[in-house]
Design an enzyme around this catalytic site. Structure first.
Site, PDB file in Angstrom:
ATOM      1  N   TYR A 255       0.507  -1.483  -0.385  1.00  0.00           N
ATOM      2  CA  TYR A 255       0.194  -0.260  -0.035  1.00  0.00           C
ATOM      3  C   TYR A 255       0.505   1.388   0.277  1.00  0.00           C
ATOM      4  CZ  TYR A 255      -3.968  -2.344   0.690  1.00  0.00           C
ATOM      5  OH  TYR A 255      -5.272  -3.680   0.362  1.00  0.00           O
TER       6      TYR A 255
ATOM      7  N   TYR B 255     -14.415  -4.486   3.099  1.00  0.00           N
ATOM      8  CA  TYR B 255     -12.867  -4.511   3.067  1.00  0.00           C
ATOM      9  C   TYR B 255     -12.693  -5.778   4.058  1.00  0.00           C
ATOM     10  CZ  TYR B 255      -7.998  -5.542   2.448  1.00  0.00           C
ATOM     11  OH  TYR B 255      -6.372  -6.030   2.915  1.00  0.00           O
TER      12      TYR B 255
ATOM     13  N   ASP C  39     -16.670 -11.871   9.309  1.00  0.00           N
ATOM     14  CA  ASP C  39     -15.411 -11.534   9.200  1.00  0.00           C
ATOM     15  C   ASP C  39     -15.492 -10.827  10.242  1.00  0.00           C
ATOM     16  OD1 ASP C  39     -13.135 -10.598   8.064  1.00  0.00           O
ATOM     17  OD2 ASP C  39     -13.505 -10.147   6.388  1.00  0.00           O
TER      18      ASP C  39
ATOM     19  N   LYS D 273      -5.400 -11.673  12.467  1.00  0.00           N
ATOM     20  CA  LYS D 273      -4.986 -10.477  12.865  1.00  0.00           C
ATOM     21  C   LYS D 273      -4.646 -10.749  14.491  1.00  0.00           C
ATOM     22  CE  LYS D 273      -6.346  -6.949   9.938  1.00  0.00           C
ATOM     23  NZ  LYS D 273      -7.255  -6.407   8.988  1.00  0.00           N
TER      24      LYS D 273
HETATM   25  C1  LIG Z   1      -7.253  -6.993   7.960  1.00  0.00           C
HETATM   26  C2  LIG Z   1      -8.544  -7.733   7.089  1.00  0.00           C
HETATM   27  C3  LIG Z   1      -8.722  -8.662   6.576  1.00  0.00           C
HETATM   28  C4  LIG Z   1      -7.792  -9.857   5.585  1.00  0.00           C
HETATM   29  O1  LIG Z   1      -6.635 -10.031   6.078  1.00  0.00           O
HETATM   30  P1  LIG Z   1      -5.146  -9.774   6.182  1.00  0.00           P
HETATM   31  O2  LIG Z   1      -4.703 -10.650   6.985  1.00  0.00           O
HETATM   32  O3  LIG Z   1      -4.105  -8.237   5.157  1.00  0.00           O
HETATM   33  O4  LIG Z   1      -4.985 -10.889   4.717  1.00  0.00           O
HETATM   34  C5  LIG Z   1      -9.706  -9.712   5.903  1.00  0.00           C
HETATM   35  N1  LIG Z   1     -11.253  -8.717   6.939  1.00  0.00           N
HETATM   36  C6  LIG Z   1     -10.762  -7.478   7.169  1.00  0.00           C
HETATM   37  C7  LIG Z   1     -12.468  -7.243   7.857  1.00  0.00           C
HETATM   38  C8  LIG Z   1      -9.894  -7.332   7.611  1.00  0.00           C
HETATM   39  O5  LIG Z   1      -9.264  -5.966   8.413  1.00  0.00           O
END
Ligand SMILES: *Cc1c(COP(=O)(O)O)cnc(C)c1O
Length: 422
Positions: free
Chosen positions: A15, A142, A235, A264
């Protein structure tokens, strides 16, 4: 040469417009909420290093557990073989997840966790012999940067170049009291019996600009989809593990998700690991005498034992009462700060969800990710030795839960100073 100079000879950063971006700061050490550069300056990590770090950097307990695992078993193929860290983590995680999650599928990061979720849903319907091919997602969503994850993400400056290569997804607005009836009608107009899955970021849309929406209308929408057997993919990659206050954002609604994506904070933010969990209903649809009903997906490092041990260590810390207490304390501090912001005319749309506070800086131009103000803000806070990474003119604080009140005050003060100086 400094680390930063050597970097500029050989590295391509994510990015980042490499021609105009400022030289990267060389970070050599982390401790708690602080990161230290090669000259010994400390930076306060107010974005949890891209939203991943929940317990602070270089946590000694995580380090100790990792060291022990590293001399025991570092990696092992995960098809046909298994190991204690993977099984222990699944056993401990499933019971605390929302809904009736029964199986853990491991992968490498958030995007892969989303890919797996999508493949599970599409193949679930295929294995059952039903033709459901439509996918539903929110505007401004996202879900990651790989092609499937990009496809279910809102079309934006991030995806523009690739839009022709992405599969079709039906995007609907996030729910409000005013639009909920219209949203349900929109779902109905798509023929719900043709919709395979609905993927969403519960309560907070992160990369879309820290946009927040209400749990009760969201629940109403989920319930509507659930009645039509649309698979609900939560998600929780960013919201999971306490970010929104409760352990998981889906604890704020009564409709159970069919699938949950985690990454994360899963490892406390110290190593990459992705998890996709699902219900018995989904898992059972893949059981067959026919190999054709297999979920043909896997990565070389699936369920890496060291990553799983770190996730277990992070879970230990996460489930201690002090973690929850810190989250409550951070939210309280944010609420007090929000009151103060009411008298700052350059700041608008202050919103809070658990440990996240977000707002827009008022500009003459449109609110967007590529708003030039973002670069200025980034630089301003970097000079104050605070890591804040605005999304365009949207500023947010998302710190490790162990951030102290004094450190929060320091961030708050520089935000007010920045806004008043504009
Ligand atoms: C960061 C993120 C992703 C992608 O995760 P990566 O480990 O960066 O591939 C998917 N969904 C959400 C809601 C995110 O914040």
């Amino acid at each position: 040469m400094t680390l930063s100079e050597r970097d500029q000879q050989v590295i391509w950063h994510p990015y980042t417009q490499m021609q105009t971006a400022p030289a990267p700061v060389g970070i050599v050490r982390g401790e708690g909420t602080l990161l230290y550069d090669e000259e010994g300056n400390s930076y306060l990590d107010a974005t949890s290093s891209w939203w991943v770090n929940i317990h602070g950097h270089a946590h000694p307990y995580i380090a100790k557990q990792l060291a022990a695992q590293a001399t025991e078993l570092q990696h092992c193929i995960f098809a046909g073989y298994t190991h204690p860290p993977a099984v222990n983590l699944a056993e401990r995680l499933l019971p605390i997840l929302p809904g009736h999650q029964q199986r853990v599928f491991y992968s490498d990061n958030g995007s892969t966790a989303v890919e797996v979720a999508l493949k599970m849903c599409i193949q679930y319907w295929h294995n059952k012999g039903e033709k459901r091919t439509k996918i539903l997602a929110f505007s401004n969503s996202y879900h990651g940067d790989t092609f499937g994850a990009m496809s279910v993400s809102s079309r934006s400056v991030f995806t523009r170049v690739f839009d022709d290569f992405l599969f079709d997804v039906h995007f609907i607005d996030t729910p409000t009291k005013d639009n909920i009836a219209a949203l349900k009608a929109q779902v109905d107009a798509l023929h719900p019996s043709e919709i395979a899955a609905f993927i969403f970021e519960p309560l907070v849309q992160g990369a879309g600009g820290m946009l927040m929406y209400e749990a009760d209308v969201f629940d109403e929408l989920l319930q509507h989809c659930h009645q039509h057997q649309i698979m609900l993919i939560a998600d929780e990659i960013m919201t999971g593990f306490g970010r929104t206050g409760r352990n998981f954002a889906m604890e704020n609604v009564s409709t159970p998700p069919d699938i949950i994506c985690l990454s994360k904070g899963l490892t406390g933010g110290s190593i990459a690991l992705g998890i996709t969990t699902c219900t018995a209903e989904i898992y059972n649809a893949f059981l067959s005498d026919s190999k054709l009903k297999t979920l043909f997906h896997g990565h070389s490092f699936t369920a890496n034992p060291m990553a799983c041990v770190i996730a277990l260590a992070s879970l230990d810390i996460f489930l201690q009462p002090s973690c929850k207490e810190n989250r409550v304390r951070v939210e309280e501090q944010h609420r007090q700060f929000a009151e103060r912001l009411k008298s700052t005319p350059k700041i608008k749309n202050v919103r809070i969800q658990g440990t996240i506070i977000a707002f827009e800086i008022v500009t003459d131009t449109e609110d967007s990710y590529i708003n030039q103000l973002g670069d200025y803000l980034h630089k301003f806070f970097k000079e104050k030795r605070i890591m804040l990474r605005p999304l365009g003119n949207t500023l947010y604080i998302m710190a490790p839960y162990c951030i102290t009140n004094e450190q929060l005050d320091m961030v708050y003060k520089s935000i007010v100073e920045c806004a008043e100086g504009l």
